[in-house]
Structures are given as structure tokens and as C-alpha cells.
Write an enzyme that holds these catalytic residues in place. Sequence first.
Site, mmCIF file in Angstrom:
data_model
loop_
_atom_site.group_PDB
_atom_site.id
_atom_site.type_symbol
_atom_site.label_atom_id
_atom_site.label_comp_id
_atom_site.label_asym_id
_atom_site.label_seq_id
_atom_site.Cartn_x
_atom_site.Cartn_y
_atom_site.Cartn_z
ATOM 1 N N HIS A 179 5.788 -3.786 -0.780
ATOM 2 C CA HIS A 179 5.578 -2.356 -0.939
ATOM 3 C C HIS A 179 5.955 -1.606 0.337
ATOM 4 O O HIS A 179 6.208 -2.218 1.367
ATOM 5 C CB HIS A 179 4.139 -2.033 -1.357
ATOM 6 N N HIS A 234 5.026 1.927 2.778
ATOM 7 C CA HIS A 234 4.169 3.053 3.128
ATOM 8 C C HIS A 234 5.043 4.078 3.835
ATOM 9 O O HIS A 234 5.757 3.727 4.778
ATOM 10 C CB HIS A 234 3.059 2.629 4.091
ATOM 11 N N TYR A 243 -3.015 4.331 9.734
ATOM 12 C CA TYR A 243 -3.090 3.433 8.580
ATOM 13 C C TYR A 243 -1.721 2.820 8.289
ATOM 14 O O TYR A 243 -1.591 1.609 8.101
ATOM 15 C CB TYR A 243 -3.606 4.195 7.362
ATOM 16 N N GLN A 287 -0.730 -1.401 8.711
ATOM 17 C CA GLN A 287 -0.752 -2.120 7.443
ATOM 18 C C GLN A 287 -0.185 -3.533 7.491
ATOM 19 O O GLN A 287 -0.709 -4.426 6.859
ATOM 20 C CB GLN A 287 -0.030 -1.341 6.350
#
Length: 114
Positions: free
Chosen positions: A32, A34, A96, A100
Site C-alpha cells: 500500500h 501513504h 504517521y 509507517q
Amino acid sequence: MRTLRPHLGEVFRTLAQQKESRIEEGHLLADHVHMMIAIPPKYAVSQVIGYIKGKSAIHLARVYGERRRTFVGQHFWARGYFVSTVGRDEAVIRAYIKQQEQEDQRLEQLNLWR
């Protein structure tokens, strides 16, 4: 053949610029991505994200896929995405995103012992 990871950042930045948007922070993980994207008010978030997802999938299929095949029915991106508006907590969101990869690696290590 070029590696995919460094190329994706360039592709995402270029596509965002085409919608007058800017990727402020980004981190690519194994399964994924971000990103914190600045999107001008004249664009809907769904419009910009849909554009980036669609155009990047087409580009990657052409560059890294088998050129003799069509890619109908195949998916690079999942259907959804998560959106949060940035205001008071912009620093928290940036932190954040940056943290990650380490957090995912830590959780993966913990799962090895289960």
C-alpha cells in the site's frame, strides 16, 4: 528493466501536478501507499485520487507489463482509499506517514512468533 519503487514516486508527483495538486509526503510500502496530497478546492478529492490511481495503473501496465497483452480485468489498485482533511493535526499525519514502514516491519516481526 527499471525498478518499480523509485519510478512510482515520480509517476505520482507528475500525475498530481497535472491536477494542480502536490504530494507533500509519501511512503510506498510493499502492499500500500501513504500520501499526503495538497489538492486545490476546485477539485474534488475523489477526482484527483481517481485520476492518479487510474493513470498510474495504465502507465505501469504499459511500462512494466507484457506489451502484447491487454490488461482488461486486472487491478493494480484496491477499490477504495482513505481520506482525512488536514488542519490542526498536519504534523501528526506527516509523522504517521514517515513512520509507517518501521511500524509495519515491527508488526510483521511480532506476527512471526504467533
